[in-house]
Design an enzyme around this catalytic site. Sequence first.
Site, PDB file in Angstrom:
ATOM      1  N   THR A 208      56.212 -56.255  53.450  1.00  0.00           N
ATOM      2  CA  THR A 208      56.755 -54.921  53.659  1.00  0.00           C
ATOM      3  C   THR A 208      57.246 -54.859  55.095  1.00  0.00           C
ATOM      4  O   THR A 208      56.475 -55.103  56.030  1.00  0.00           O
ATOM      5  CB  THR A 208      55.694 -53.829  53.407  1.00  0.00           C
ATOM      6  OG1 THR A 208      55.307 -53.860  52.026  1.00  0.00           O
ATOM      7  CG2 THR A 208      56.231 -52.451  53.746  1.00  0.00           C
TER       8      THR A 208
ATOM      9  N   PHE B 135      54.404 -55.141  47.545  1.00  0.00           N
ATOM     10  CA  PHE B 135      53.689 -53.944  47.076  1.00  0.00           C
ATOM     11  C   PHE B 135      54.320 -53.376  45.808  1.00  0.00           C
ATOM     12  O   PHE B 135      54.481 -52.156  45.663  1.00  0.00           O
ATOM     13  CB  PHE B 135      53.655 -52.856  48.159  1.00  0.00           C
ATOM     14  CG  PHE B 135      52.720 -53.108  49.300  1.00  0.00           C
ATOM     15  CD1 PHE B 135      51.866 -54.192  49.322  1.00  0.00           C
ATOM     16  CD2 PHE B 135      52.698 -52.239  50.397  1.00  0.00           C
ATOM     17  CE1 PHE B 135      50.996 -54.408  50.401  1.00  0.00           C
ATOM     18  CE2 PHE B 135      51.842 -52.435  51.473  1.00  0.00           C
ATOM     19  CZ  PHE B 135      50.990 -53.529  51.466  1.00  0.00           C
TER      20      PHE B 135
ATOM     21  N   ASN C 178      53.965 -65.747  48.030  1.00  0.00           N
ATOM     22  CA  ASN C 178      54.504 -64.588  47.333  1.00  0.00           C
ATOM     23  C   ASN C 178      55.204 -63.666  48.317  1.00  0.00           C
ATOM     24  O   ASN C 178      54.845 -63.591  49.489  1.00  0.00           O
ATOM     25  CB  ASN C 178      53.384 -63.836  46.584  1.00  0.00           C
ATOM     26  CG  ASN C 178      52.737 -62.750  47.426  1.00  0.00           C
ATOM     27  OD1 ASN C 178      53.268 -61.647  47.557  1.00  0.00           O
ATOM     28  ND2 ASN C 178      51.581 -63.075  48.017  1.00  0.00           N
TER      29      ASN C 178
ATOM     30  N   SER D 208      50.181 -56.994  55.110  1.00  0.00           N
ATOM     31  CA  SER D 208      51.051 -57.743  54.209  1.00  0.00           C
ATOM     32  C   SER D 208      52.324 -58.125  54.953  1.00  0.00           C
ATOM     33  O   SER D 208      52.929 -57.286  55.639  1.00  0.00           O
ATOM     34  CB  SER D 208      51.419 -56.905  52.980  1.00  0.00           C
ATOM     35  OG  SER D 208      52.453 -57.546  52.243  1.00  0.00           O
TER      36      SER D 208
END
Length: 363
Positions: free
Chosen positions: A187, A118, A114, A184
């Site tokens: 970002t 966010f 994925n 993550s």
Amino acid sequence: MSLLPYSLARPVLFSMDAETAHDLTLSWLTHTQNTPLEWAYGQTRVNDPLTLAGLKFPNRVGLGAGLDKNARCIDALAAIGFGFVEVGTVTPKAQAGNPKPRMFRLPQAQALINRLGFNNDGLEAFLNNVQKAKFRQRSESPMLLGLNIGKNGATPNEQAADDYLTCLDGVYPHADYVTVNISSPNTKNLRALQSDEALDALISTLAKRRDLLALQHHKQVPVFIKIAPDLDEGQVAVIAATLKRHCMTEGQTAATASWGVVATNTTLARSAVEGLPHGDETGGLSGAPVLEKSNEVIRQLRIALGPDFPIIGVGGIFSGADAVTKIKAGANVVQIYTGLIYKGPDLVNETALALRALGHSQP
């Protein structure tokens, strides 16, 4: 065991685009929670209590962040039998995330990629949903709720602490624990916050604010830092040293600690899915290929942090046996996410039963 076998629903869901199926499932859970239709996925929670970070976990199996970014289906997730559920990541302002398509299944590898970025409705909507949840009213020993916070994509790293503080202020009164997501891959430059100087500054800032919030709200909410699997031994050692410097107190035990670490997030590595359809998509890879990568980070963390620092182990759990490897690597409790998408709700109790059989002697 849930009454509606997931084996019946999965072919239908897997015939759809991954994000469409995800959104449809969350919508259904949202509309059926706290109704008689919960019977379709509800199951009796396995009892296996453990005290960690000052919290009593009903069992050692949780849901990883990312499935319910907007905290819409907390009660439905509680009905599935989790000991704890983590929702988010939430950012101060609503943001759309990255362009679609941005979620891909790799069934041959039991994996997902994925690059959502966010995507969420923002802090105000998130908190409104959290406050609507009724799970704490429905049980004398309710599951625990973790609230996962991040920064907006448009916020430069130099101002990232402001976003985290805004979110921490908002979620603190409603969380059993808070997770700070600095890992993550979707970002831009977020993972740079894991570096020595940046992490040191961020934890110092968060610690000061957490002390003020504890006085204001008359409770101490544990804070967990979520890190990536794509770290070498030296980087793990630096993170561990920073955590020990700021977050460990004399006489601390895992049961009384007020800081912890979540290991790990998704990986950028592609060796396990090379040549598979969608295997070269950008984003974070989760699922079975991450199991050993995350276990290795957990092992290194446990050695560096010692026995008394809480670790939530996540990445690649598809069976009770997989969960046991996480505990033996050094985790105290575990989270599942991609395994739930492939295996369905029965994985929750299978995993909880395997950990109960293992006992609490590990790590």
